[in-house]
Design a protein around this motif. Structure first.
Motif, short mmCIF file in Angstrom:
data_model
loop_
_atom_site.label_atom_id
_atom_site.label_comp_id
_atom_site.label_asym_id
_atom_site.label_seq_id
_atom_site.Cartn_x
_atom_site.Cartn_y
_atom_site.Cartn_z
N PRO A 152 0.81 -1.21 0.00
CA PRO A 152 0.00 0.00 0.00
C PRO A 152 0.85 1.26 0.00
N LEU A 153 2.15 1.13 0.23
CA LEU A 153 3.06 2.26 0.24
C LEU A 153 3.50 2.54 -1.18
N HIS A 154 3.76 3.79 -1.48
CA HIS A 154 4.15 4.17 -2.83
C HIS A 154 5.57 4.71 -2.83
N GLY A 155 6.35 4.23 -3.77
CA GLY A 155 7.74 4.65 -3.86
C GLY A 155 8.15 4.81 -5.31
N LEU A 156 9.32 4.31 -5.65
CA LEU A 156 9.86 4.51 -6.99
C LEU A 156 10.16 3.18 -7.66
N SER A 157 9.33 2.18 -7.45
CA SER A 157 9.51 0.92 -8.15
C SER A 157 9.06 1.09 -9.59
N PRO A 158 9.39 0.17 -10.49
CA PRO A 158 9.10 0.34 -11.91
C PRO A 158 7.61 0.34 -12.25
N GLU A 159 6.75 -0.23 -11.39
CA GLU A 159 5.35 -0.40 -11.77
C GLU A 159 4.53 0.84 -11.43
N PHE A 160 3.92 1.45 -12.45
CA PHE A 160 3.12 2.67 -12.27
C PHE A 160 1.84 2.37 -11.50
N ALA A 161 1.46 3.26 -10.57
CA ALA A 161 0.24 3.08 -9.78
C ALA A 161 -0.84 4.06 -10.20
N ASP A 162 -0.60 5.37 -10.04
CA ASP A 162 -1.61 6.36 -10.42
C ASP A 162 -0.97 7.75 -10.42
N TYR A 163 -1.82 8.78 -10.63
CA TYR A 163 -1.37 10.16 -10.59
C TYR A 163 -1.95 10.85 -9.37
N ARG A 164 -1.30 11.93 -8.95
CA ARG A 164 -1.89 12.85 -7.98
C ARG A 164 -1.43 14.25 -8.35
N SER A 165 -2.17 15.22 -7.89
CA SER A 165 -1.84 16.60 -8.21
C SER A 165 -0.53 17.03 -7.54
N TYR A 166 0.22 17.88 -8.22
CA TYR A 166 1.47 18.39 -7.67
C TYR A 166 1.19 19.34 -6.50
N THR A 167 1.97 19.21 -5.46
CA THR A 167 1.92 20.15 -4.35
C THR A 167 3.32 20.68 -4.11
N PRO A 168 3.46 21.94 -3.70
CA PRO A 168 4.80 22.52 -3.47
C PRO A 168 5.63 21.65 -2.53
N GLY A 169 6.87 21.40 -2.93
CA GLY A 169 7.75 20.56 -2.14
C GLY A 169 7.96 19.18 -2.74
N ASP A 170 7.09 18.78 -3.70
CA ASP A 170 7.26 17.49 -4.36
C ASP A 170 8.51 17.50 -5.23
N ASP A 171 9.11 16.35 -5.36
CA ASP A 171 10.31 16.21 -6.19
C ASP A 171 9.92 16.41 -7.66
N LEU A 172 10.57 17.39 -8.32
CA LEU A 172 10.21 17.73 -9.70
C LEU A 172 10.52 16.61 -10.68
N LYS A 173 11.40 15.69 -10.31
CA LYS A 173 11.73 14.61 -11.25
C LYS A 173 10.56 13.65 -11.44
N ASN A 174 9.57 13.71 -10.55
CA ASN A 174 8.41 12.83 -10.69
C ASN A 174 7.27 13.48 -11.46
N LEU A 175 7.46 14.71 -11.93
CA LEU A 175 6.43 15.37 -12.72
C LEU A 175 6.25 14.66 -14.05
N ASP A 176 5.01 14.53 -14.49
CA ASP A 176 4.71 13.93 -15.79
C ASP A 176 4.48 15.07 -16.78
N TRP A 177 5.48 15.34 -17.62
CA TRP A 177 5.40 16.48 -18.52
C TRP A 177 4.42 16.23 -19.66
N LYS A 178 4.21 14.97 -20.01
CA LYS A 178 3.23 14.67 -21.06
C LYS A 178 1.82 14.99 -20.56
N ALA A 179 1.55 14.65 -19.30
CA ALA A 179 0.24 14.98 -18.72
C ALA A 179 0.06 16.48 -18.64
N TYR A 180 1.15 17.21 -18.35
CA TYR A 180 1.09 18.67 -18.31
C TYR A 180 0.78 19.24 -19.69
N ALA A 181 1.40 18.65 -20.73
CA ALA A 181 1.17 19.14 -22.09
C ALA A 181 -0.29 18.93 -22.51
#
Length: 331
Positions: free
Chosen positions: A35-64
């Motif tokens: 139930p914990l979410h980390g950086l394993s290869p298997e995608f789980a879902d999206y959530r909205s960005y909040t200030p302080g989140d690591d920018l490397k996890n941003l999905d730029w295609k979703a932003y486009a």
């Protein structure tokens, strides 16, 4: 001293393995969903960005596509923690001297534990009747299986079957969600037992009930006059089995069907096992169906027979099974 490590049974199930149907919480990397979410290869879902989140996890295609910032979440894989709860009341000693109901339950627990430990999972053990007799904390090392067997071998089968309160006590001691396997003949007051299963479900555990019975208990094969002795007490009854043979079989069938249906309704695996069955075949069939049978339907947590939720569940079943009302068209 009985040896519960059966290579034939383990050989039948080792290739299939054991996987959970719901997320579990572990301490090392494994093969089960967490139930914990980390950086394993298997995608789980999206959530909205909040200030302080690591920018490397941003999905730029979703932003486009949406002109909004979204963070990708990934699913961690986790090792499983399984606790085996075994009934050690006097009724579990029924059967052949070399293989009683308790021996059957212990062999199943050891076989599944061997497979889980091979997968780098952790196993624990609780042995109880109307109280907790033995409690072995979860461990994941190969040597832990030897401790597991040692605890099973030193148990004395005594006392009456009232495992509900003891299962509830064990539930309070399990702090990480995982799998709980209950092995018992279920010749116990059912209301507190069902309540204890509901408590385990409420804590997020996946529950499996292995109903261990002797064939005599299902079929009542006795034909001559016999004296039935209460194995958990002193009462003795002289009876003619032919006089109530059909009524007894009908009552046992109703008992097992009721338990099976209640478990299935609540998303609990129910597995009935007779002591003279081939355990390797039974367990391999169960694990195969579990692996490829899809998700279980969960329509409510387990509760006592007299609880309001039970009555609501029964009313819903009755509505589902009742024929649709007839309609007449107006001319």
């Amino acid at each position: 001293m009985k040896e519960y490590l059966n290579p034939e049974v383990i050989g039948r199930i080792a290739g299939i393995g054991f996987k959970t149907r719901q997320p579990v919480e572990g301490t090392i990397a494994g093969q089960h969903r967490s139930p914990l979410h980390g950086l394993s290869p298997e995608f789980a879902d999206y959530r909205s960005y909040t200030p302080g989140d690591d920018l490397k996890n941003l999905d730029w295609k979703a932003y486009a596509r949406s002109d909004r910032f979204y963070i990708k979440r990934f699913e961690e894989e986790s090792n499983l923690r399984a606790v085996f709860i075994i009934d050690s009341s006097a009724s579990m000693q029924y059967g052949a001297p070399e293989f009683s109901k308790y021996d059957c339950a212990a062999t199943i627990a050891v076989s599944l534990s061997a497979v889980l430990l091979k997968q780098r999972d952790a196993v624990g053990l609780a042995i109880l009747n109307d109280r907790v007799q033995e409690d072995l904390k979860t461990g994941g090392t190969p040597s832990h299986l030897a401790k597991f067997i040692e605890v099973l071998q030193r148990v004395e089968l005594i006392g009456e079957t009232d495992i509900g309160p003891a299962v509830s006590q064990v539930a309070d001691q399990i702090h990480r969600r995982g799998v709980v396997v209950v092995l018992s003949d279920l010749l116990t007051p059912l209301d507190p037992f069902y309540e204890s299963l509901g408590k385990l479900q409420h804590a997020g555990h996946e529950v499996i009930v292995a109903h261990i019975l002797h064939r005599d208990e299902m079929e009542m094969p006795f034909k001559d006059s016999v004296i039935f002795k209460d194995i958990e007490g002193e009462e003795e009854i002289f009876a003619e089995p032919w006089a109530f043979h059909k009524a007894y079989q009908a009552a046992m069938e109703e008992f097992t069907q009721e338990t099976r249906q209640r478990c299935q309704y609540c998303g609990i695996d129910y597995l009935q096992i007779l002591t003279d069955e081939n355990l390797g075949a039974v367990l391999s069939s169960y694990l195969h169906n579990r692996q490829f049978g899809g998700a279980k339907t969960h329509r409510g947590r387990m509760s006592s027979l007299g609880s309001p939720s039970r009555k609501e569940n029964q009313s819903e079943k009755n509505r589902e099974n009742s024929p649709a009302p007839e309609t007449k068209s107006l001319q």
